[in-house]
Motif scaffolding. Sequence first.
Motif, short mmCIF file in Angstrom:
data_model
loop_
_atom_site.label_atom_id
_atom_site.label_comp_id
_atom_site.label_asym_id
_atom_site.label_seq_id
_atom_site.Cartn_x
_atom_site.Cartn_y
_atom_site.Cartn_z
N LYS A 62 0.79 -1.23 0.00
CA LYS A 62 0.00 0.00 0.00
C LYS A 62 0.82 1.28 0.00
O LYS A 62 0.33 2.33 -0.42
CB LYS A 62 -0.95 0.03 1.20
N THR A 63 2.07 1.20 0.52
CA THR A 63 2.84 2.43 0.71
C THR A 63 4.24 2.40 0.10
O THR A 63 4.88 3.44 0.02
CB THR A 63 2.99 2.76 2.21
N GLY A 64 4.74 1.21 -0.25
CA GLY A 64 6.11 1.09 -0.73
C GLY A 64 7.13 1.08 0.38
O GLY A 64 8.34 1.06 0.13
N LEU A 65 6.69 1.10 1.64
CA LEU A 65 7.59 1.15 2.79
C LEU A 65 7.78 -0.22 3.42
O LEU A 65 6.86 -1.04 3.43
CB LEU A 65 7.04 2.11 3.85
N SER A 66 8.97 -0.44 3.98
CA SER A 66 9.27 -1.67 4.71
C SER A 66 9.31 -1.36 6.20
O SER A 66 9.82 -0.31 6.61
CB SER A 66 10.62 -2.23 4.28
N ALA A 67 8.79 -2.28 7.00
CA ALA A 67 8.80 -2.11 8.45
C ALA A 67 8.49 -3.45 9.11
O ALA A 67 7.90 -4.33 8.49
CB ALA A 67 7.76 -1.08 8.88
N THR A 68 8.88 -3.58 10.37
CA THR A 68 8.47 -4.73 11.17
C THR A 68 7.51 -4.22 12.23
O THR A 68 7.58 -3.06 12.65
CB THR A 68 9.68 -5.42 11.84
N ASP A 86 10.56 1.34 12.74
CA ASP A 86 11.78 1.07 11.97
C ASP A 86 11.51 1.08 10.46
O ASP A 86 11.99 0.26 9.72
CB ASP A 86 12.39 -0.27 12.39
N VAL A 87 10.75 2.04 10.03
CA VAL A 87 10.31 2.12 8.65
C VAL A 87 11.44 2.60 7.72
O VAL A 87 12.27 3.40 8.12
CB VAL A 87 9.07 3.04 8.54
N SER A 88 11.42 2.06 6.49
CA SER A 88 12.39 2.51 5.49
C SER A 88 11.75 2.42 4.11
O SER A 88 10.74 1.74 3.92
CB SER A 88 13.66 1.65 5.54
N GLY A 89 12.34 3.12 3.15
CA GLY A 89 11.85 3.08 1.78
C GLY A 89 11.29 4.42 1.33
O GLY A 89 11.27 5.39 2.09
N ASP A 90 10.83 4.44 0.09
CA ASP A 90 10.24 5.64 -0.50
C ASP A 90 8.72 5.50 -0.54
O ASP A 90 8.20 4.53 -1.08
CB ASP A 90 10.78 5.86 -1.91
#
Length: 156
Positions: free
Chosen positions: A66-72, A102-106
């Motif tokens: 949904k967002t293009g972001l990675s997180a746990t 701990d989110v990352s990405g665009d």
Amino acid sequence: DTQYSPHEILELAYDILLLVVKDEDGRWLLRRRLSDPLFGLWGFAHAEPIAYEHTPETATRVLLEKTGLSATFTVKGSGYFRVKKGGDLESFTHFTLLCSHDVSGDLLESQGNGDNAWFENPDFSDKSMIPSTAKLAALSHKPNHFFIEMDYDIQT
């Protein structure tokens, strides 16, 4: 077996996973709904639980979609929300709240049935927000698991 009328079945709680995401700068990830119920309102991203997948895994997968972001994610708690609009039941939701820091990405600004944006110091009580967002934001900081049941009324 308990028998339910068609009216009662329609009002059984809908299960969702609510995803609270904050980045390292303290910004909140919010998503504007472009579908009913609660069309046009901002709130946390959500996912539907999957029987064969643990909820943190589902949250991670759906956030990326949904967002293009990675997180746990970590499970924080659960509860029920009822939202009425003009006295009529708009949504009845059983939720599990999951949080990530701990989110990352665009960020994809628009995907599927919603728009995504980062917010610094959002006013969660603003009329543009899903009514439960303020309570969920506060609960996301609690150290212990919680259960809550709340009712909201949206003014038409």
